[in-house]
Motif scaffolding. Structure first.
Motif, short mmCIF file in Angstrom:
data_model
loop_
_atom_site.label_atom_id
_atom_site.label_comp_id
_atom_site.label_asym_id
_atom_site.label_seq_id
_atom_site.Cartn_x
_atom_site.Cartn_y
_atom_site.Cartn_z
N SER A 26 -2.86 -8.78 8.79
CA SER A 26 -1.82 -8.24 7.92
C SER A 26 -0.47 -8.52 8.55
CB SER A 26 -2.01 -6.74 7.68
OG SER A 26 -1.92 -6.04 8.90
N ARG A 27 0.55 -8.48 7.74
CA ARG A 27 1.92 -8.59 8.23
C ARG A 27 2.60 -7.28 7.86
NH1 ARG A 27 4.32 -12.05 10.81
NH2 ARG A 27 2.87 -13.68 10.21
N PHE A 28 3.38 -6.76 8.81
CA PHE A 28 4.03 -5.48 8.55
C PHE A 28 5.48 -5.51 9.01
CE2 PHE A 28 2.42 -5.10 12.84
CZ PHE A 28 3.38 -4.36 13.51
N THR A 29 6.26 -4.64 8.41
CA THR A 29 7.65 -4.45 8.77
C THR A 29 7.87 -2.96 8.97
OG1 THR A 29 8.35 -6.35 7.46
CG2 THR A 29 10.06 -4.76 8.05
N ASP A 30 8.41 -2.60 10.12
CA ASP A 30 8.75 -1.21 10.41
C ASP A 30 10.24 -1.14 10.71
OD1 ASP A 30 6.23 -0.15 10.05
OD2 ASP A 30 5.71 -0.16 12.17
N VAL A 31 10.88 -0.09 10.22
CA VAL A 31 12.30 0.16 10.45
C VAL A 31 12.43 1.41 11.31
CG1 VAL A 31 14.55 0.59 9.39
CG2 VAL A 31 12.87 -0.88 8.22
N PHE A 32 13.16 1.28 12.40
CA PHE A 32 13.35 2.37 13.36
C PHE A 32 14.83 2.75 13.43
CE2 PHE A 32 9.54 0.20 14.73
CZ PHE A 32 8.69 1.22 15.14
N VAL A 33 15.08 4.04 13.66
CA VAL A 33 16.43 4.54 13.90
C VAL A 33 16.40 5.28 15.23
CG1 VAL A 33 18.20 6.16 13.10
CG2 VAL A 33 16.97 4.75 11.45
N ARG A 34 17.40 5.00 16.09
CA ARG A 34 17.49 5.70 17.38
C ARG A 34 18.20 7.02 17.15
NH1 ARG A 34 16.61 4.80 22.52
NH2 ARG A 34 16.34 2.56 22.40
N ARG A 35 17.47 8.11 17.49
CA ARG A 35 18.02 9.46 17.37
C ARG A 35 17.76 10.21 18.67
NH1 ARG A 35 15.49 10.57 11.46
NH2 ARG A 35 17.14 9.58 10.28
N HIS A 36 18.81 10.81 19.21
CA HIS A 36 18.68 11.60 20.43
C HIS A 36 17.99 10.81 21.54
CE1 HIS A 36 19.97 14.82 17.82
NE2 HIS A 36 18.92 14.61 17.04
N GLY A 37 18.31 9.52 21.64
CA GLY A 37 17.79 8.68 22.71
C GLY A 37 16.38 8.14 22.51
N ALA A 38 15.79 8.37 21.35
CA ALA A 38 14.42 7.90 21.10
C ALA A 38 14.35 7.23 19.72
CB ALA A 38 13.43 9.06 21.17
N TRP A 39 13.44 6.28 19.59
CA TRP A 39 13.25 5.61 18.31
C TRP A 39 12.37 6.45 17.39
CZ3 TRP A 39 16.32 1.82 17.07
CH2 TRP A 39 16.84 0.98 18.05
N GLN A 40 12.77 6.53 16.12
CA GLN A 40 11.95 7.18 15.09
C GLN A 40 11.68 6.18 13.99
OE1 GLN A 40 13.71 11.05 13.83
NE2 GLN A 40 11.63 11.70 14.32
N LEU A 41 10.47 6.21 13.48
CA LEU A 41 10.06 5.32 12.41
C LEU A 41 10.51 5.93 11.08
CD1 LEU A 41 8.39 2.80 11.62
CD2 LEU A 41 6.37 4.26 11.65
N VAL A 42 11.36 5.21 10.33
CA VAL A 42 11.86 5.74 9.07
C VAL A 42 11.23 5.05 7.87
CG1 VAL A 42 14.06 6.59 9.98
CG2 VAL A 42 13.92 4.26 9.06
N SER A 43 10.72 3.84 8.05
CA SER A 43 10.11 3.14 6.93
C SER A 43 9.13 2.10 7.45
CB SER A 43 11.20 2.46 6.09
OG SER A 43 10.62 1.83 4.96
N GLY A 44 8.07 1.89 6.69
CA GLY A 44 7.08 0.88 7.05
C GLY A 44 6.50 0.27 5.80
N GLN A 45 6.02 -0.95 5.95
CA GLN A 45 5.39 -1.66 4.84
C GLN A 45 4.36 -2.59 5.45
OE1 GLN A 45 5.75 -5.21 4.19
NE2 GLN A 45 4.44 -5.05 2.42
N SER A 46 3.20 -2.71 4.82
CA SER A 46 2.15 -3.58 5.32
C SER A 46 1.51 -4.34 4.17
CB SER A 46 1.08 -2.76 6.04
OG SER A 46 0.06 -3.60 6.54
N THR A 47 1.26 -5.62 4.40
CA THR A 47 0.63 -6.48 3.41
C THR A 47 -0.50 -7.24 4.07
OG1 THR A 47 2.76 -6.78 2.30
CG2 THR A 47 1.03 -8.37 1.78
N ARG A 48 -1.66 -7.20 3.46
CA ARG A 48 -2.80 -7.94 3.99
C ARG A 48 -2.59 -9.43 3.75
NH1 ARG A 48 -9.13 -6.84 2.82
NH2 ARG A 48 -9.90 -8.43 4.23
N ILE A 49 -2.93 -10.23 4.76
CA ILE A 49 -2.86 -11.68 4.65
C ILE A 49 -4.22 -12.15 4.16
CG2 ILE A 49 -2.53 -13.86 5.88
CD1 ILE A 49 -0.86 -12.23 7.95
N PRO A 50 -4.28 -12.80 3.00
CA PRO A 50 -5.59 -13.24 2.49
C PRO A 50 -6.25 -14.24 3.44
CG PRO A 50 -3.86 -13.52 0.83
CD PRO A 50 -3.19 -13.16 2.13
#
Length: 162
Positions: free
Chosen positions: A131-155
């Motif tokens: 699969s191919r995925f994209t994750d979006v992170f935001v740095r808050r209070h010195g740590a990364w937080q995951l705010v959005s993700g998407q995943s697509t299976r590769i045939p």
């Protein structure tokens, strides 16, 4: 009334142009970009392990309250729906490899895109999925937080015919 609207548009256009100029390109230095890349790859590997162990405590920490996930079928869910899966989770012995990693580092926001190869044994057969995925992170209070993700299976390619 028409004259007042004409004054607002140039100001809005200038503000948007300034925003685009300041955010269109990654803003971190090469050393910082490599550090961010290494940190996000570590987090992605921790996510794999947390999935395999059904460690929802990890997801409570890493997922932002506003987290949104888009699955391969186009469905969208939030943090509450993701965490609700804890009651039906079964630990897994699947092996996962994350590669083809690309990271865009904008300072306090980073986008990671990669391929995930999962290998597991099901009914005595070894199954491999990509699969191919994209994750979006935001740095808050010195740590990364995951705010959005998407995943697509590769045939998988169709088997060759004799």
């Amino acid at each position: 009334m028409f004259t007042g609207q004409m004054v607002v548009w140039p100001a809005l256009i200038m503000a948007l142009a300034g925003f685009a100029r300041n955010t269109a390109l990654p803003r971190s230095s090469p050393g910082q970009a490599e550090s961010t890349r290494a940190e996000l790859v570590r987090i992605e590997n921790e996510i794999v392990q947390a999935n395999n162990r059904c460690d929802y405590g990890y997801f409570r920490r890493i997922e932002a309250p506003e987290f949104i996930f888009t699955d391969g079928n186009g469905g969208a869910s939030g943090r509450a729906e993701d965490l609700a899966g804890e009651s039906s989770c079964h630990p897994s012995a699947s092996q996962q490899v994350i590669d083809e990693v690309r990271v865009l580092d904008y300072g306090s926001v980073a986008v990671l895109n990669a391929r995930n190869t999962t290998t597991l044994v099901r009914n005595g057969l070894t199954v491999t999925r990509h699969s191919r995925f994209t994750d979006v992170f935001v740095r808050r209070h010195g740590a990364w937080q995951l705010v959005s993700g998407q995943s697509t299976r590769i045939p998988e390619p169709a088997p060759a015919r004799p």
